[in-house]
Scaffold this motif. Structure first.
Motif, mmCIF file in Angstrom:
data_model
loop_
_atom_site.group_PDB
_atom_site.id
_atom_site.type_symbol
_atom_site.label_atom_id
_atom_site.label_comp_id
_atom_site.label_asym_id
_atom_site.label_seq_id
_atom_site.Cartn_x
_atom_site.Cartn_y
_atom_site.Cartn_z
ATOM 1 N N ASP B 165 0.832 -1.098 -0.011
ATOM 2 C CA ASP B 165 0.033 -0.021 -0.172
ATOM 3 C C ASP B 165 0.831 1.402 0.088
ATOM 4 N N LEU B 166 0.675 2.115 -0.711
ATOM 5 C CA LEU B 166 1.361 3.291 -1.009
ATOM 6 C C LEU B 166 1.099 4.325 0.125
ATOM 7 N N TYR B 167 -0.277 4.169 0.620
ATOM 8 C CA TYR B 167 -0.698 5.166 1.562
ATOM 9 C C TYR B 167 -1.077 4.503 2.641
ATOM 10 N N ARG B 168 -1.575 5.187 3.995
ATOM 11 C CA ARG B 168 -2.116 4.236 4.838
ATOM 12 C C ARG B 168 -3.411 3.765 4.432
ATOM 13 N N LYS B 169 -3.766 2.624 5.576
ATOM 14 C CA LYS B 169 -5.192 2.105 5.028
ATOM 15 C C LYS B 169 -6.410 3.112 5.331
ATOM 16 N N GLY B 253 -0.718 18.993 10.338
ATOM 17 C CA GLY B 253 -0.362 20.251 10.805
ATOM 18 C C GLY B 253 -1.110 21.368 9.849
ATOM 19 N N LEU B 254 -0.972 22.642 9.801
ATOM 20 C CA LEU B 254 -1.562 23.823 9.447
ATOM 21 C C LEU B 254 -1.619 23.695 7.851
ATOM 22 N N GLN B 255 -0.820 23.205 7.156
ATOM 23 C CA GLN B 255 -0.960 22.958 5.677
ATOM 24 C C GLN B 255 -1.893 22.218 5.275
ATOM 25 N N ARG B 256 -2.364 20.948 5.867
ATOM 26 C CA ARG B 256 -3.423 20.057 5.494
ATOM 27 C C ARG B 256 -4.724 20.751 6.028
ATOM 28 N N CYS B 257 -4.820 21.510 7.186
ATOM 29 C CA CYS B 257 -6.030 22.148 7.668
ATOM 30 C C CYS B 257 -6.031 23.172 6.658
ATOM 31 N N GLY B 258 -5.108 24.155 6.142
ATOM 32 C CA GLY B 258 -5.384 25.189 5.468
ATOM 33 C C GLY B 258 -5.984 24.780 4.021
ATOM 34 N N VAL B 329 -13.895 16.761 -4.855
ATOM 35 C CA VAL B 329 -13.631 15.410 -4.122
ATOM 36 C C VAL B 329 -12.248 14.953 -4.550
ATOM 37 N N HIS B 330 -11.695 15.048 -5.523
ATOM 38 C CA HIS B 330 -10.455 14.782 -5.922
ATOM 39 C C HIS B 330 -9.304 15.662 -4.925
ATOM 40 N N ALA B 331 -9.559 16.598 -4.915
ATOM 41 C CA ALA B 331 -8.733 17.529 -3.663
ATOM 42 C C ALA B 331 -8.909 17.020 -2.642
ATOM 43 N N MET B 332 -10.059 16.927 -1.934
ATOM 44 C CA MET B 332 -10.217 16.523 -0.617
ATOM 45 C C MET B 332 -9.742 15.220 -0.392
ATOM 46 N N LYS B 333 -9.946 14.185 -1.328
ATOM 47 C CA LYS B 333 -9.276 12.908 -1.150
ATOM 48 C C LYS B 333 -7.773 13.029 -0.976
ATOM 49 N N ALA B 334 -7.241 13.901 -1.709
ATOM 50 C CA ALA B 334 -5.931 13.816 -1.980
ATOM 51 C C ALA B 334 -5.282 14.614 -0.729
ATOM 52 N N VAL B 335 -5.974 15.669 -0.136
ATOM 53 C CA VAL B 335 -5.458 16.274 1.131
ATOM 54 C C VAL B 335 -5.702 15.474 2.501
ATOM 55 N N LEU B 336 -6.842 14.667 2.147
ATOM 56 C CA LEU B 336 -7.181 14.000 3.588
ATOM 57 C C LEU B 336 -6.454 12.702 3.759
ATOM 58 N N PHE B 337 -6.243 11.773 2.596
ATOM 59 C CA PHE B 337 -5.953 10.618 2.718
ATOM 60 C C PHE B 337 -4.352 10.395 2.326
ATOM 61 N N LYS B 338 -4.203 11.324 1.312
ATOM 62 C CA LYS B 338 -2.470 11.120 0.672
ATOM 63 C C LYS B 338 -1.479 12.186 1.396
ATOM 64 N N GLY B 339 -2.208 13.294 2.092
ATOM 65 C CA GLY B 339 -1.114 14.351 2.566
ATOM 66 C C GLY B 339 -0.758 15.128 1.687
ATOM 67 N N ALA B 340 -1.411 15.384 0.436
ATOM 68 C CA ALA B 340 -0.945 16.087 -0.575
ATOM 69 C C ALA B 340 -0.765 17.450 -0.391
ATOM 70 N N GLY B 341 0.010 18.115 -0.945
ATOM 71 C CA GLY B 341 0.194 19.507 -0.929
ATOM 72 C C GLY B 341 -0.399 20.325 -2.053
ATOM 73 N N ILE B 342 -0.249 21.717 -2.113
ATOM 74 C CA ILE B 342 -0.758 22.381 -2.838
ATOM 75 C C ILE B 342 -0.263 22.031 -4.557
ATOM 76 N N GLY B 343 0.902 21.419 -4.713
ATOM 77 C CA GLY B 343 1.580 21.079 -6.083
ATOM 78 C C GLY B 343 0.416 19.816 -6.505
#
Lengths: 333, 371
Positions: B165-169, B253-258, B329-343
């Protein structure tokens, strides 16, 4: 100087002509009443003058500004009390006035001062912090009026301002409007189907029916044009033809009709001549059991011009709708 | 600006005075999460299966053990041991069981002597989804039985698949949270913003502010901004509740919340302005009620909140390309589950910003300042 100038104003809704080629002027500081039954075109006319709907043809200037060329400037100069209750029920009386004042770019201080004076004048200062939902119909209507005056408009438009109110609340609003008309030289344009309201408040009255302005003058002048006069109804112990003929010879009497002991005397300005008439009856040996005067009213004027009365049933229908917070009517008359 | 602020203040005061609307806005998306999460799950669970063992030999017991392992593990089945094969099949016909497994007499003997050994599977195939799951799972258990049998007799080359698994379960309930957040935004935009204008129009109250010097932009901007404040507040509360209920970690952290906040605000702005375009001239709340169900279906389900966009037919994928909820949805999943940044989500943010700009301009242009 005229506050309102209307020239050939017409509004059609499909095949229906709601307002048909209406022209008139209202001078500064005047109280002008527009009288007519429901569906006559009063609301459509007021909505055109207050920029809510555009006329099909014709022109109008309100506070010196063309309603089509610069509606924003017109809105700044006028206050409007629409037929429906428009205050927010979820807000307090003061909040309603504050937000309305902000729409006119008034400062918080200006609003507070003006709202305080206005609410005091209409007896709402004690209830200013209560939700409008808790107000009675009369209180809500009073709030509607003072809300429309928050920004010190030059002209106040009122569309059926006392519809559905009890006589006492109605008189409170009349007194308030008269006071503001005097104190601030406020031009008032009101529509009504209440004869008494038009007669009490208005210096001049326009009568509208089926979209057409059919008469316009002061209430007295309109009544004086009627062929019928005031009627003094005398119930005598015993009436005779001699007594009737004796009354007919009086210079202010236009005619006398006797039916057994009931005598109808037709006079000009019944209220002013009643004492002289009763004195003459006594001189002629008559004993009066009862007396009543039926003066001419604007209702008679309306009947004279239209051949029908403004029915009270229509008023009841509308007051029910307004009281229930009914949806806006289809854009009609 | 003062005038638009007055429109905002009026709207917020009215919203605050309606605790029922506030509570409903908060509760509905959470109820949605609970209902959807439990009724529309990724894998079926607890299907009632009857099993009749007429063999009672070691092979049949082994097979039953495999089934019991599935019952105790993924929980696909709820096994009911029965003695009478006719009663078991009748229970399937009566709808009491989804399937009946009959292990005939002599099953062990035939298996060990390498003859054809059959097990009967009687499935209620009127329920397609359950039938497919039952067939696949029972077949899986049967395969295991054969593998084990073969492994003892014929040791051969073993092949392993290493699964990383690339990300957490992310479990099924957690995977619904982005959808629930978008749902909260949708519900918020349906009960604030232009809806207040429709209600004012219905009650005849709009006349009072159309008579004032308020400009079209004051009215539209004021209602949209008040809608953003209300919807964002409710959505943030729903997001926190959803994360707490499903156990999504709050780290990042703040980045994810922001970023989550930015996605929520942009999505809210986009949907509010779109609602203004669609409902700006509506005069009856019944039409809003009618449209809300329809709009929810056409925007939410093709958003990828429940099923992946990639599995849609081509025409629905094309629609998803212009569906703001799909980007949200795409953005929210990326931020919520993958810890994605703005990039990772800048494309989504650009789309949502452009969508908002176009819709707001259209809303102002289409808004009718007269009755």
């Amino acid at each position: 100087m005229n506050s309102i100038e209307v020239e050939g104003l017409t509004r059609k809704f499909g095949g229906l002509t709601a307002v048909d080629n209406v022209s008139f002027e209202v001078s500064e500081g005047e109280v002008f009443g527009f009288l007519g039954p429901n569906g006559a075109g009063k609301t459509t006319l007021i909505r055109m003058l207050t920029t809510l709907i555009k006329p099909t043809s014709g022109r109008a200037r309100v506070a010196g500004v063309d309603i089509l060329k610069d509606p924003d400037a017109v809105r700044l100069s006028i206050g409007v009390v629409p037929q429906a209750m428009t205050s927010d029920l979820d807000l307090t009386g003061k909040e309603n006035m504050e937000i309305y004042g902000r729409f006119y770019d008034m400062s918080g201080r200006e609003i507070k001062e003006r709202a305080g004076v206005l609410l005091e004048l209409v007896g709402l200062s004690q209830r200013g912090n209560d939700l409008v939902a808790t107000y009675s119909g009369g209180m809500r209507r009073r709030l509607e009026v003072v809300k429309a005056l928050i920004h010190k408009p030059k002209i106040l438009f009122l569309d059926e301002p006392t519809i559905g109110l009890d006589p006492q609340s109605r008189r409170t609003i009349w007194a308030f409007l008269e006071e503001f008309n005097r104190a601030e030289n406020l031009t008032i344009f009101l529509t009504t189907h209440y004869m008494e309201e038009a007669e009490t408040l208005s210096r001049r009255v326009g009568i509208i029916d089926y979209g057409r302005l059919i008469a316009l003058d002061t209430p007295e002048a309109l009544k004086s044009r009627l062929p019928e006069k005031d009627t003094v109804l005398l119930e005598l112990q015993t009436a005779s033809d001699e007594l009737a003929k004796g009354l007919e010879r009086l210079d202010f009497v236009y005619g006398v009709k006797r039916q057994e002991n009931t005598v109808r005397v037709y006079v000009e300005k019944g209220g002013q001549v009643i004492a002289r008439l009763l004195q003459r009856v006594a001189e002629l040996g008559g004993v009066v059991n009862s007396v009543s005067i039926k003066e001419r009213t604007l209702e008679d004027v309306f009947i004279h011009y239209t051949g029908r009365a403004i029915r009270e049933e229509e008023a009841k229908k509308v007051s029910f709708l307004v009281g229930a917070g009914a949806p806006r009517k289809m854009p009609g008359r | 600006m003062t005038r638009a602020l007055a429109v905002i203040r009026r709207d917020l005061l009215k919203f605050r005075r309606n605790p029922v609307v506030l509570a409903m806005s908060l509760l509905m998306p959470i109820v949605y999460l609970v209902i959807l999460g439990n009724s529309f799950q990724g894998k079926l669970k607890g299907l009632p299966i009857g099993i009749v063992d007429l063999d009672n030999g070691p092979e049949s017991r082994l097979f039953i053990n495999k089934l019991m392992a599935i019952e105790g593990g993924p929980g696909t089945f709820r096994l009911a041991r029965m003695k009478d094969q006719k009663a078991a099949v009748d229970a399937v016909r009566a709808g009491e069981l989804k399937a009946a497994i009959i292990i005939p007499e002599g099953f062990t003997r035939r298996s060990l002597s390498l003859r054809r050994a059959e097990v009967g599977l009687f499935v209620d195939n009127t329920d397609g989804i359950s039938a497919t799951t039952v067939r696949e799972t029972v077949r899986g258990a049967f395969q295991l039985l054969r593998l084990e049998y073969i492994s003892v007799r014929e040791e051969g080359a073993r092949q392993y698949l290493r699964d990383v698994d690339l990300y957490r379960k992310v479990d099924y309930d957690q995977s619904l949270v982005p959808g629930v957040i978008i749902m909260a935004i949708f519900l918020g935009t349906m009960t604030s913003g232009v809806f207040n204008l429709v209600m004012d129009r219905f009650l005849g109250v709009d006349e009072s502010y159309l008579l004032t010097p308020l400009k079209k932009s004051d009215i539209v901007a004021g209602l949209i901004v008040s809608g953003v404040i209300i919807t964002t507040t409710v959505t943030v509360l729903v997001s926190i509740s959803g994360m707490l209920i499903t156990g999504i970690p709050f780290g990042g952290g703040l980045q994810r919340c922001g970023l989550m906040f930015v996605v929520i605000i942009l999505t809210t702005l986009g949907l509010l302005s779109m609602m203004f375009v669609l409902l700006g001239r509506v005069a009856h709340p019944r039409i809003v009620g009618l449209l809300s169900g329809f709009l929810n279906v056409i925007f939410f389900f093709p958003s990828g909140a429940v099923y992946p966009v990639e599995s849609f037919p081509s025409w629905l994928r094309a629609f998803a390309k212009v569906n703001p909820e799909a980007y949200a949805v795409h953005a929210m999943k990326a931020v919520l589950f993958k810890g994605a940044g703005i990039g990772t989500i800048y494309g989504d943010l650009i789309f949502l910003s452009a969508f908002t700009a176009v819709m707001t301009a259209a809303a102002i242009a289409l808004f009718k300042r007269t009755l």
